[in-house]
Enzyme design. Structure first.
Site, mmCIF file in Angstrom:
data_model
loop_
_atom_site.group_PDB
_atom_site.id
_atom_site.type_symbol
_atom_site.label_atom_id
_atom_site.label_comp_id
_atom_site.label_asym_id
_atom_site.label_seq_id
_atom_site.Cartn_x
_atom_site.Cartn_y
_atom_site.Cartn_z
ATOM 1 N N CYS A 263 0.782 -1.333 0.055
ATOM 2 C CA CYS A 263 -0.056 0.169 -0.101
ATOM 3 C C CYS A 263 0.789 1.348 0.078
ATOM 4 C CB CYS A 263 -0.886 -0.002 1.236
ATOM 5 S SG CYS A 263 -1.798 1.535 1.224
ATOM 6 N N CYS B 145 0.269 3.282 3.158
ATOM 7 C CA CYS B 145 0.990 2.842 4.405
ATOM 8 C C CYS B 145 2.346 3.029 4.392
ATOM 9 C CB CYS B 145 0.812 1.243 4.319
ATOM 10 S SG CYS B 145 -0.972 0.736 4.862
ATOM 11 N N ASP C 287 -1.414 16.245 -1.976
ATOM 12 C CA ASP C 287 -1.737 15.344 -3.008
ATOM 13 C C ASP C 287 -0.662 15.689 -4.105
ATOM 14 O OD1 ASP C 287 -2.976 14.213 -5.603
ATOM 15 O OD2 ASP C 287 -4.643 13.647 -4.311
ATOM 16 N N HIS D 253 -4.311 0.637 8.074
ATOM 17 C CA HIS D 253 -4.883 0.249 6.899
ATOM 18 C C HIS D 253 -6.350 -0.083 6.831
ATOM 19 C CE1 HIS D 253 -4.483 -0.747 2.584
ATOM 20 N NE2 HIS D 253 -5.382 -1.558 2.834
ATOM 21 N N GLY E 103 -13.252 6.902 -8.860
ATOM 22 C CA GLY E 103 -12.214 7.430 -8.869
ATOM 23 C C GLY E 103 -11.197 7.143 -7.864
ATOM 24 N N THR F 3 -8.125 5.168 -6.368
ATOM 25 C CA THR F 3 -7.111 4.579 -7.003
ATOM 26 C C THR F 3 -5.998 3.867 -6.049
ATOM 27 O OG1 THR F 3 -5.801 6.573 -7.308
ATOM 28 C CG2 THR F 3 -7.253 5.771 -9.067
ATOM 29 N N HIS G 176 -6.544 2.603 0.440
ATOM 30 C CA HIS G 176 -6.358 2.952 1.849
ATOM 31 C C HIS G 176 -7.071 4.266 1.901
ATOM 32 C CE1 HIS G 176 -3.351 3.467 5.299
ATOM 33 N NE2 HIS G 176 -4.040 4.421 5.440
ATOM 34 N N HIS H 28 -8.779 7.571 2.569
ATOM 35 C CA HIS H 28 -8.321 8.779 2.301
ATOM 36 C C HIS H 28 -9.204 9.776 2.012
ATOM 37 C CE1 HIS H 28 -7.566 7.310 -1.660
ATOM 38 N NE2 HIS H 28 -7.873 8.403 -2.179
#
Length: 115
Positions: A7, A10, A33, A49, A94, A96, A99, A101
């Site tokens: 991940c 992570c 981002d 996670h 969307g 991608t 995890h 967020h």
């Protein structure tokens, strides 16, 4: 929950991959981002996670609330009273990185509906 070996987020939380971290708490990390969609575009992730927002809400509702608190703190620190918070859950909308967020977007007019 713990970290997932493959991940991306992570690895960012663990410090294995660099990111521009803007806020840290015991249970969350906020970083910019790299594909910013607004002047302020920060991702707020739980340290543990969870694949999506529903998994996090079911597994640790207190951390779900913490993500929103962290986003508000970052928005305030960056001078924004108005901002948008977005959870994408599933590839069809969307997501991608699987995890959880929370996207914090601010600093430009937002239209409705999004997308």
């Amino acid at each position: 929950m713990t970290a997932a070996d493959d991940c991306l987020f992570c690895k960012i939380v663990a410090g294995e991959i660099p990111a521009e971290v803007v806020h840290v708490t015991e249970s969350a990390v906020a970083f910019r981002d790299i594909n910013a969609q607004a002047p302020t575009h920060v991702l707020v992730v739980p340290r543990d996670h969870y694949a999506n927002a529903v998994e996090l809400a079911e597994g640790d509702p207190a951390v779900t609330a913490e993500l929103v608190r962290v986003a508000a703190a970052v928005a305030t620190a960056e001078g924004h009273d108005d901002y948008r918070l977005v959870f994408n859950t599933g590839p069809g909308v969307g997501q991608t990185v699987f995890h959880t967020h929370l996207h914090l977007l601010a600093g430009r007019p937002m239209t409705w509906p999004p997308g």
